[in-house]
Design a protein around this motif. Structure first.
Motif, short mmCIF file in Angstrom:
data_model
loop_
_atom_site.label_atom_id
_atom_site.label_comp_id
_atom_site.label_asym_id
_atom_site.label_seq_id
_atom_site.Cartn_x
_atom_site.Cartn_y
_atom_site.Cartn_z
N ALA A 88 -34.37 -55.22 31.89
CA ALA A 88 -35.24 -54.58 32.87
C ALA A 88 -36.66 -54.64 32.30
N TRP A 89 -37.59 -55.11 33.10
CA TRP A 89 -38.96 -55.32 32.66
C TRP A 89 -39.89 -54.29 33.29
N SER A 90 -40.86 -53.82 32.50
CA SER A 90 -41.90 -52.94 33.02
C SER A 90 -43.18 -53.17 32.23
N VAL A 91 -44.30 -52.78 32.81
CA VAL A 91 -45.60 -52.92 32.14
C VAL A 91 -46.35 -51.60 32.24
N SER A 92 -47.32 -51.41 31.35
CA SER A 92 -48.08 -50.16 31.34
C SER A 92 -49.00 -50.05 32.55
N SER A 93 -49.50 -51.16 33.05
CA SER A 93 -50.39 -51.17 34.21
C SER A 93 -50.49 -52.60 34.73
N CYS A 94 -50.99 -52.74 35.96
CA CYS A 94 -51.25 -54.08 36.49
C CYS A 94 -52.23 -54.00 37.65
N LYS A 95 -52.98 -55.07 37.83
CA LYS A 95 -53.86 -55.20 38.98
C LYS A 95 -52.99 -55.53 40.20
N PRO A 96 -53.38 -55.06 41.37
CA PRO A 96 -52.60 -55.42 42.58
C PRO A 96 -52.50 -56.94 42.73
N GLY A 97 -51.28 -57.41 42.93
CA GLY A 97 -51.05 -58.85 43.09
C GLY A 97 -50.78 -59.57 41.78
N ASN A 98 -50.91 -58.90 40.65
CA ASN A 98 -50.67 -59.52 39.34
C ASN A 98 -49.69 -58.68 38.54
N GLY A 99 -48.53 -58.42 39.12
CA GLY A 99 -47.55 -57.53 38.52
C GLY A 99 -46.62 -58.17 37.52
N VAL A 100 -45.66 -57.37 37.09
CA VAL A 100 -44.71 -57.75 36.04
C VAL A 100 -43.88 -58.97 36.44
N HIS A 101 -43.60 -59.14 37.72
CA HIS A 101 -42.77 -60.27 38.16
C HIS A 101 -43.39 -61.63 37.81
N LEU A 102 -44.70 -61.68 37.64
CA LEU A 102 -45.37 -62.95 37.32
C LEU A 102 -45.14 -63.38 35.87
#
Length: 185
Positions: A28-42
């Protein structure tokens, strides 16, 4: 690609990936933050033209959690200083543990204008082990080139050893019929 290894972190050049399996799909993947449209799935889309972009203060974190304890050998990052410049990580920390509360740093790596795949051995430097066993792996971006604030990472992959298909046990063939078939030709 060049890298300095102040804490003994091992950058691997041309690893034999055929002897390892990619473990990222089991996590399971997660990130501390992301810009809209540039999320963890990339980070997992197998396209080096796309990227995860953090949004906020450092450190920027990529968390990879497994349902059971796994053996890991290699972390692979695709970063591109030529395109991303100040968004490119320059100092990263790799941490492992059972969960968020007990993570311990096992590697610290400084990257100098990296372009392409960077392979980092996860094997403990002070140990003779060829892998690390963990429930969770965390990649922390501590700083970027040119004092950049946000980070671009284009791909992340994690590799571990193939499981042994034959359990380690000695077979004892006592009868003539069994001994005839005990060896492969």
């Amino acid at each position: 690609m060049s890298a300095e290894n102040p804490d003994g972190a091992e950058i691997v050049t041309n690893p034999d990936l055929s002897e390892m399996r990619e473990m990222s799909k089991k996590a399971a993947w997660s990130v501390s933050s992301c810009k809209p449209g540039n999320g963890v799935h990339l980070l997992r889309d197998d396209n080096v033209e796309t990227y995860w972009q953090s949004d906020g203060v450092q450190p920027h974190l990529v968390n990879i959690q497994f349902q059971r304890k796994v053996k890991l050998q290699l972390l692979a990052l695709y970063v591109d200083f030529k395109h991303d410049e100040s968004y490119t990580p320059s100092k990263i920390s790799i941490r492992v543990g059972n969960g968020f509360r007990d993570l311990k740093e096992i590697k610290s790596v400084e990257l100098v204008e990296p372009t392409g795949w960077t392979y980092i051995s996860l094997c403990p430097s002070e140990s003779r082990e060829v892998f690390v066993q963990t429930f969770m792996l965390q990649l922390a971006v501590l700083s970027n080139h040119q004092n950049g604030r946000d980070t671009h990472i284009r791909q992340v992959k994690v590799y571990g050893p193939y499981p042994n298909p034959v359990p380690l046990q000695e077979f004892q063939f006592n009868s003539l019929e069994f001994t005839m078939y005990s060896n492969l030709r």
